[in-house]
Design an enzyme around this catalytic site. Sequence first.
Site, PDB file in Angstrom:
ATOM      1  N   ASP A  12       0.819  -1.224   0.000  1.00 41.26           N
ATOM      2  CA  ASP A  12       0.000   0.000   0.000  1.00 41.26           C
ATOM      3  C   ASP A  12       0.852   1.274   0.000  1.00 41.26           C
ATOM      4  O   ASP A  12       0.647   2.171   0.852  1.00 41.26           O
ATOM      5  CB  ASP A  12      -0.911   0.045   1.247  1.00 41.26           C
ATOM      6  CG  ASP A  12      -1.700  -1.227   1.475  1.00 41.26           C
ATOM      7  OD1 ASP A  12      -2.033  -1.901   0.493  1.00 41.26           O
ATOM      8  OD2 ASP A  12      -1.993  -1.530   2.660  1.00 41.26           O
ATOM      9  N   GLU A 220     -11.518  -0.199  -2.964  1.00 41.28           N
ATOM     10  CA  GLU A 220     -10.659   0.407  -1.924  1.00 41.28           C
ATOM     11  C   GLU A 220      -9.494   1.124  -2.611  1.00 41.28           C
ATOM     12  O   GLU A 220      -9.441   1.217  -3.833  1.00 41.28           O
ATOM     13  CB  GLU A 220     -10.129  -0.675  -0.967  1.00 41.28           C
ATOM     14  CG  GLU A 220      -9.262  -1.724  -1.632  1.00 41.28           C
ATOM     15  CD  GLU A 220      -8.889  -2.890  -0.712  1.00 41.28           C
ATOM     16  OE1 GLU A 220      -9.354  -2.952   0.435  1.00 41.28           O
ATOM     17  OE2 GLU A 220      -8.121  -3.764  -1.169  1.00 41.28           O
TER      18      GLU A 220
HETATM   19  O1  FUB Z   1      -3.101  -3.510   3.643  1.00 41.52           O
HETATM   20  C1  FUB Z   1      -4.391  -3.733   4.154  1.00 41.52           C
HETATM   21  C2  FUB Z   1      -5.419  -3.434   3.143  1.00 41.52           C
HETATM   22  O2  FUB Z   1      -5.195  -4.253   1.997  1.00 41.52           O
HETATM   23  C3  FUB Z   1      -5.393  -2.032   2.581  1.00 41.52           C
HETATM   24  O3  FUB Z   1      -5.883  -1.061   3.440  1.00 41.52           O
HETATM   25  C4  FUB Z   1      -6.172  -2.278   1.364  1.00 41.52           C
HETATM   26  O4  FUB Z   1      -6.177  -1.235   0.450  1.00 41.52           O
HETATM   27  C5  FUB Z   1      -5.514  -3.529   0.826  1.00 41.52           C
HETATM   28  O5  FUB Z   1      -4.328  -3.239   0.138  1.00 41.52           O
END
Ligand code: FUB
Length: 321
Positions: A12, A220
């Site tokens: 991320d 997301e």
């Molecule tokens: O790293 C945890 C979660 O996985 C992140 O917040 C999301 O975007 C995904 O990458």
Amino acid sequence: MRYLVPNDYMADPSAHVFNGRLYIYPSHDWESGVQENDNGDHFNMKDYHVFSMDDVEHGVAADHGVALDVKDIPWAGRQLWDGDVAHKNGKYYMYFPLKDKNDIFRFGVAIADRPEGPFIPQPDPMRGSYSIDSCVFEENGNYYMYFGGIWGGQLQRYKDNKALENGATFPAENEPAICPRVAKLSDDMLQFAEEPKPVVLLDKEGKPLTQGDNQRRFFEASWMHKYNGKYYFSYSTGDTHFICYATGDNPYGPFTYQGVILTPVVGWTTHHSIVEFKDKWYLFHHDSVPSGGRTWLRSLKVTELKYNADGSIQTIQGSAK
Ligand code: FUB
């Protein structure tokens, strides 16, 4: 493409240029032994490191060590997910999603005097904050925070910024998809200055993307950047594993879907940031190749991102074949 932190698992990446140097703010994956599930419990991260580069060609020049640790956050429950950092008046503000003691994701703010930290957390989460994946975009002294993520990111539990009594609601497949959110930050950078608003994503006919359109709808990993006067909102489609983008005329949108930036990578999640540094554009992202596909152990990568003359982004092939 190459791995930026070969000796550890990082994911991320939020990349920013501060004082002429590129800083990367990733999540820090580790083998915590938590069973994998659709709620994302296996992403059980407990601290952040900060990395920096003089130039992309030579890779990471410094690991600045632990910049924030969950044990120092008074309201912490578990799971430090994707954060971001913004600079204002000589201070650096980190925005991080974390479950509180009731297992509800909130955003915290932590402050540093330098881009590499250490970041000192505020005693309480931001008022009215919820869900995951903060991205802060600055323009003309205004700071906009984009956020949200469905499934384990809990966005489906909220409507009009209020928690739903019945826990969670997904729209029907043919209804408009759940939107990410955007809110301007307060002058002191510690709170939302306004009620978060939905970031509406449209198809080329001007209709909202639907919940059933899981090749294109938001899941997301919000990111905002500006190129040639246009606003580019990019994001992950989650269960279909694309990084896509949509463009608009202002930071609030609406944004019109344009296409895929990154095709699926090895590993379930895909998450990125886009930044200009020394006259080139870059896509920072992660995959799970070095861990042999263990989706909770991800590794950082960077590749150049190129635009066509009309402003569209050239699609980059991810590591999944
Ligand atoms: O790293 C945890 C979660 O996985 C992140 O917040 C999301 O975007 C995904 O990458």
